[in-house]
Design an enzyme around this catalytic site. Sequence first.
Site: not given
Length: 298
Positions: A31, A33, A87, A102, A165, A225, A227, A257
């Site tokens: 978020t 980004n 990270y 994290r 995720r 993606g 498409d 993002d």
Amino acid sequence: MTQTVLAIGECMVEMAPTGDGHYAMGFAGDTFNTAWYLRKLAGDDLTVSYFSAVGDDAASAQMTAFMQDAGVTPELRVIPGASVGLYMISLKDGERSFSYWRSASAARQMADGLSELPNLKAGDVAFFSGITLAILPVEGRETLLSVLAKARAGGVRIVFDPNLRPRLWASDQEMCDWIMRGAAVADIALPSFEDEATYFNDADKAATAKRYANAGVTLSIVKDGADTVLIDAASEPPETVTPLKVTQVVDTTAAGDSFNAGFLSGLMSGQSNADAVRAGCALAAQVVGKRGALVDLD
């Protein structure tokens, strides 16, 4: 009148390889980004803010300064004795992998005792993601969703990127349950079809859009993606937008993002849904052609 987009989530320290055996320190997170790119696109009539929690250590101070230097207004709760998540990016044969630290991040406490989102009024936007929910304890998720529902009732538009995720959740079922609870407080959803099909068994993009509509979302932008993007708005015929063709994909780290930032920029400037989606596609096409989550724009 100045409008505000408040992004909600976790910004982390990023350690990225420089190619000479060393690492460069930066800051990124899904978020955040989006907020960073949105600030690059937006004019002076839009305030971009970021809500999270940080510690009282040097890394937290550096992160706060980074946000300010980027023109993003920090709306950060300070947790004494805590720090921020981290990270590290590893490269092998040109492929990137990520290691995360994290579990003790201050951002996990962002919703503790929260009663309302800071400095939002009717017509503003609050933006959060499935990752925002995933990093919070159950009580924090409940609190954040309640506060978002309250803001929505007051005229704030709630935008939600499910950003699935599974490694952040105890189980796939827990993830799916909370994602749909997040959708229930949102006006706009920005799902990615490949992930949605994997975990919700959606047959096609229309099925994804219908599921979010059934949860109460009035506008779904179903990304896929390279498409076509499906635009499904209440009481309007569905539309599709074909993304720009990218001749060379260098790094897809912040593709979604940056799309979200381009879309929100168009949305807040009064563009049609289709034109806002095209703006998102155009920005994502730039970003995937360069290395890193946060890149200079042409």
